[in-house]
Design a protein around this motif. Structure first.
Motif, PDB file in Angstrom:
ATOM      1  N   GLU A 135      -2.331  -2.142  -2.067  1.00 26.69           N
ATOM      2  CA  GLU A 135      -3.723  -2.144  -1.624  1.00 26.69           C
ATOM      3  C   GLU A 135      -3.822  -2.377  -0.113  1.00 26.69           C
ATOM      4  O   GLU A 135      -4.718  -1.862   0.555  1.00 26.69           O
ATOM      5  CB  GLU A 135      -4.484  -3.246  -2.373  1.00 26.69           C
ATOM      6  CG  GLU A 135      -5.987  -3.218  -2.147  1.00 26.69           C
ATOM      7  CD  GLU A 135      -6.686  -4.301  -2.959  1.00 26.69           C
ATOM      8  OE1 GLU A 135      -7.616  -4.906  -2.408  1.00 26.69           O
ATOM      9  OE2 GLU A 135      -6.283  -4.544  -4.107  1.00 26.69           O
ATOM     10  N   ARG A 136      -2.868  -3.127   0.439  1.00 23.20           N
ATOM     11  CA  ARG A 136      -2.850  -3.414   1.880  1.00 23.20           C
ATOM     12  C   ARG A 136      -2.161  -2.319   2.681  1.00 23.20           C
ATOM     13  O   ARG A 136      -2.012  -2.432   3.896  1.00 23.20           O
ATOM     14  CB  ARG A 136      -2.134  -4.742   2.130  1.00 23.20           C
ATOM     15  CG  ARG A 136      -2.762  -5.952   1.449  1.00 23.20           C
ATOM     16  CD  ARG A 136      -4.103  -6.285   2.051  1.00 23.20           C
ATOM     17  NE  ARG A 136      -4.687  -7.499   1.483  1.00 23.20           N
ATOM     18  CZ  ARG A 136      -5.879  -7.972   1.771  1.00 23.20           C
ATOM     19  NH1 ARG A 136      -6.643  -7.318   2.630  1.00 23.20           N
ATOM     20  NH2 ARG A 136      -6.331  -9.071   1.215  1.00 23.20           N
ATOM     21  N   GLY A 137      -1.683  -1.275   2.002  1.00 20.13           N
ATOM     22  CA  GLY A 137      -1.073  -0.146   2.709  1.00 20.13           C
ATOM     23  C   GLY A 137       0.409  -0.286   2.982  1.00 20.13           C
ATOM     24  O   GLY A 137       0.968   0.461   3.789  1.00 20.13           O
ATOM     25  N   TYR A 138       1.087  -1.221   2.322  1.00 20.62           N
ATOM     26  CA  TYR A 138       2.533  -1.371   2.497  1.00 20.62           C
ATOM     27  C   TYR A 138       3.256  -0.149   1.931  1.00 20.62           C
ATOM     28  O   TYR A 138       2.875   0.381   0.882  1.00 20.62           O
ATOM     29  CB  TYR A 138       3.035  -2.610   1.748  1.00 20.62           C
ATOM     30  CG  TYR A 138       2.817  -3.926   2.459  1.00 20.62           C
ATOM     31  CD1 TYR A 138       3.882  -4.802   2.678  1.00 20.62           C
ATOM     32  CD2 TYR A 138       1.554  -4.314   2.896  1.00 20.62           C
ATOM     33  CE1 TYR A 138       3.689  -6.016   3.317  1.00 20.62           C
ATOM     34  CE2 TYR A 138       1.338  -5.524   3.538  1.00 20.62           C
ATOM     35  CZ  TYR A 138       2.417  -6.374   3.746  1.00 20.62           C
ATOM     36  OH  TYR A 138       2.227  -7.578   4.375  1.00 20.62           O
ATOM     37  N   LYS A 139       4.284   0.284   2.643  1.00 21.63           N
ATOM     38  CA  LYS A 139       5.113   1.354   2.102  1.00 21.63           C
ATOM     39  C   LYS A 139       5.955   0.810   0.954  1.00 21.63           C
ATOM     40  O   LYS A 139       6.218  -0.394   0.874  1.00 21.63           O
ATOM     41  CB  LYS A 139       6.002   1.941   3.204  1.00 21.63           C
ATOM     42  CG  LYS A 139       5.203   2.720   4.242  1.00 21.63           C
ATOM     43  CD  LYS A 139       6.092   3.445   5.240  1.00 21.63           C
ATOM     44  CE  LYS A 139       5.247   4.268   6.215  1.00 21.63           C
ATOM     45  NZ  LYS A 139       6.087   4.946   7.247  1.00 21.63           N
ATOM     46  N   LYS A 140       6.413   1.718   0.093  1.00 21.73           N
ATOM     47  CA  LYS A 140       7.026   1.273  -1.162  1.00 21.73           C
ATOM     48  C   LYS A 140       8.288   0.448  -0.956  1.00 21.73           C
ATOM     49  O   LYS A 140       8.555  -0.496  -1.706  1.00 21.73           O
ATOM     50  CB  LYS A 140       7.297   2.484  -2.059  1.00 21.73           C
ATOM     51  CG  LYS A 140       6.014   3.044  -2.649  1.00 21.73           C
ATOM     52  CD  LYS A 140       6.232   4.275  -3.490  1.00 21.73           C
ATOM     53  CE  LYS A 140       4.894   4.764  -4.050  1.00 21.73           C
ATOM     54  NZ  LYS A 140       5.010   6.023  -4.792  1.00 21.73           N
ATOM     55  N   HIS A 141       9.072   0.777   0.074  1.00 20.59           N
ATOM     56  CA  HIS A 141      10.309   0.004   0.255  1.00 20.59           C
ATOM     57  C   HIS A 141      10.018  -1.430   0.694  1.00 20.59           C
ATOM     58  O   HIS A 141      10.823  -2.335   0.463  1.00 20.59           O
ATOM     59  CB  HIS A 141      11.243   0.692   1.264  1.00 20.59           C
ATOM     60  CG  HIS A 141      10.728   0.710   2.674  1.00 20.59           C
ATOM     61  ND1 HIS A 141       9.867   1.690   3.123  1.00 20.59           N
ATOM     62  CD2 HIS A 141      10.935  -0.118   3.729  1.00 20.59           C
ATOM     63  CE1 HIS A 141       9.584   1.458   4.399  1.00 20.59           C
ATOM     64  NE2 HIS A 141      10.218   0.364   4.788  1.00 20.59           N
ATOM     65  N   MET A 142       8.844  -1.652   1.299  1.00 17.34           N
ATOM     66  CA  MET A 142       8.471  -3.004   1.720  1.00 17.34           C
ATOM     67  C   MET A 142       7.919  -3.833   0.561  1.00 17.34           C
ATOM     68  O   MET A 142       7.968  -5.061   0.598  1.00 17.34           O
ATOM     69  CB  MET A 142       7.418  -2.937   2.832  1.00 17.34           C
ATOM     70  CG  MET A 142       7.914  -2.370   4.144  1.00 17.34           C
ATOM     71  SD  MET A 142       9.204  -3.361   4.916  1.00 17.34           S
ATOM     72  CE  MET A 142       8.315  -4.872   5.272  1.00 17.34           C
ATOM     73  N   SER A 143       7.388  -3.167  -0.436  1.00 11.90           N
ATOM     74  CA  SER A 143       6.826  -3.901  -1.570  1.00 11.90           C
ATOM     75  C   SER A 143       7.845  -4.092  -2.698  1.00 11.90           C
ATOM     76  O   SER A 143       7.898  -5.153  -3.333  1.00 11.90           O
ATOM     77  CB  SER A 143       5.587  -3.180  -2.114  1.00 11.90           C
ATOM     78  OG  SER A 143       5.912  -1.881  -2.562  1.00 11.90           O
ATOM     79  N   LEU A 144       8.682  -3.082  -2.938  1.00 16.07           N
ATOM     80  CA  LEU A 144       9.620  -3.142  -4.065  1.00 16.07           C
ATOM     81  C   LEU A 144      10.921  -3.866  -3.708  1.00 16.07           C
ATOM     82  O   LEU A 144      11.447  -4.641  -4.517  1.00 16.07           O
ATOM     83  CB  LEU A 144       9.953  -1.724  -4.545  1.00 16.07           C
ATOM     84  CG  LEU A 144       8.773  -0.834  -4.943  1.00 16.07           C
ATOM     85  CD1 LEU A 144       9.253   0.564  -5.311  1.00 16.07           C
ATOM     86  CD2 LEU A 144       8.005  -1.446  -6.112  1.00 16.07           C
ATOM     87  N   GLY A 145      11.441  -3.623  -2.510  1.00 16.65           N
ATOM     88  CA  GLY A 145      12.750  -4.152  -2.127  1.00 16.65           C
ATOM     89  C   GLY A 145      12.866  -5.664  -2.180  1.00 16.65           C
ATOM     90  O   GLY A 145      13.803  -6.203  -2.793  1.00 16.65           O
TER      91      GLY A 145
END
Length: 436
Positions: A135-145
């Motif tokens: 929701e805050r616009g984080y790219k996926k590698h920043m949220s999942l990793g």
């Protein structure tokens, strides 16, 4: 008398076939042990003797920390103490770029360390943090990793129920193994935080800045003292009690469980419903762990009685390979097994073989146990079949592909591999605290 490799093939083959048919791991081991006792120990008398020995293993005082550490984690989660700590860390970090990724590592490590479950931690953090970061616009590698990375910390920083189980099965000093994980755990945490910082520096759009309420310093101090220090302080006290020789792991675990109860009562979040859920959750995992201990104790005896373990060690050492090469081979086996099996099953399968071999090769068993724990966690996030990758896929938002998850996991896998390399080159990183 059969050859050692025939005995090994019969025992392992039976286990693999039963597991492939869908039988629970502990029951598969028990069935293979009964068959092995009939073949190698004289039929019915052998089975009786084997079962008596296995029951004797369950009376070990060393097993007491397992249910207590698990209960500690369950209370921490079900009473909402974990949520308080997450929220406080989130507000304290303010406008730091990639703030939610840092929150995931710091708060997730606290939860995962207490829960002792990498899969449970990944499922919780994935459902809690990933939607917020998206929701805050984080790219996926920043949220999942960062979520996939927290398990590597959970498994080695005390208190770790899995470390206690491994030490018990491998007959390694439990206190020494728990304490040995402190310095490597802090180093790994630093690697993870540095990875997030580097990712935000290389690509600032990976974690877009957004306005947050500015909290005055007195309020920050209050948040820190009220919602973070008690939880982190409890873990620190447990570690210091073991480190100073004030308490055994069992006593420290009892103190920790009591401490979490007291904190929950102070914060008025202790309820009958939360306690029922906590006790039920801890009981389920404890029963599974005790079945595993029973199966492992009898399996180890069968391997020794049939000559399989001594024959395997003679065969493995007969190649005259350097110990470091043998270590890499064992590390590789653990990585492969981790793609298809959960951690306790792998421990049950490999401990009776790997630890005698490690002792024969001259490895310090506490150091080797720490390497084993790290390799188990790395295997859980290794593409393409690491189990945590699929747990993450199950809780990730729609549109998340396995490729996204693989790419997110790789930097954190590299951090863990770098730590393993450091431990191999500088064993005192693990052995200095237990020996001091």
């Amino acid at each position: 008398m059969s050859e050692w490799y025939e005995a090994l093939a019969l025992l392992l083959g039976t286990i693999m076939v039963l597991m492939a048919l869908g039988m629970p791991v502990a029951i598969a081991f028990l069935a293979a042990n009964i068959l092995g006792a009939f073949v190698f120990m004289g039929g019915e008398r052998g089975v009786t003797q084997l079962l008596n020995n296995g029951l004797g293993a369950l009376t070990s005082y060393a097993l007491v920390p397992i249910p207590l550490f698990l209960l500690m984690g369950e209370i921490f989660f079900h009473t909402g103490l974990g949520a308080r700590m997450f929220n406080a860390i989130d507000r304290l970090l303010g406008r730091l770029p990639g703030r939610l990724s840092y929150v995931t590592v710091l708060g997730g490590t606290g939860f995962a360390t207490l829960s002792g479950s990498s899969m449970g931690s990944t499922a919780l953090l994935g459902s809690l943090m990933v939607p917020e970061m998206n929701e805050r616009g984080y790219k996926k590698h920043m949220s999942l990793g960062p979520i996939l990375g927290t398990g590597g910390l959970a498994i080695i920083i005390p208190p770790s129920a899995l470390a206690v189980l491994l030490a018990t099965l491998a007959k390694v000093d439990i206190t020494a193994l728990l304490i040995a994980g402190i310095i490597p755990g802090l180093i790994l945490a630093a690697f993870y935080l540095a990875t997030i910082w580097l990712q935000t520096r290389i690509d600032p759009t990976a974690a877009p800045a957004y306005s947050v309420e500015e909290i005055p310093f007195p309020k920050k101090l209050k948040l820190l003292v009220r919602d973070v220090v008690p939880m982190v302080g409890l873990m620190a006290v447990i570690i210091m009690m073991m480190l100073g020789g004030i308490a055994t792991p069992s006593e420290a675990a009892a103190f920790g469980a009591l401490g979490v109860l007291v904190l929950a009562a102070i914060f008025r979040s202790l309820s009958i419903r939360a306690m029922i859920k906590s006790v039920t959750g801890a009981l389920k995992v404890t029963l599974m762990a005790y079945l595993i201990v029973f199966g492992s104790a009898t399996f180890s005896q069968l391997l020794a009685f049939s000559g399989a373990s001594s024959g395997l060690i003679r065969w493995a050492t007969g190649f005259e390979l350097e110990p470091i090469v043998m270590l890499l081979v064992m590390f590789g086996v653990l990585l492969v097994l981790g793609m298809f099996m959960e951690q306790i099953s792998i421990i049950l399968l490999t401990v009776p073989v790997f630890f005698p071999l490690a002792q024969e090769l001259g490895f310090d068993l506490v150091w080797f146990a720490l390497i084993v724990l790290l390799s188990l966690e790395i295997s859980f996030t290794t593409p393409p079949f690491g189990l945590l990758l699929f747990v993450m896929k199950g809780v990730a938002p729609p549109g998340t592909t396995m490729r996204d998850i693989y790419l997110a996991a790789i930097p954190f896998i590299l951090c863990s591999l770098l730590l393993v390399a450091l431990l191999v080159m500088f064993p005192p990183l693990a052995l200095w605290l237990p020996g001091s």
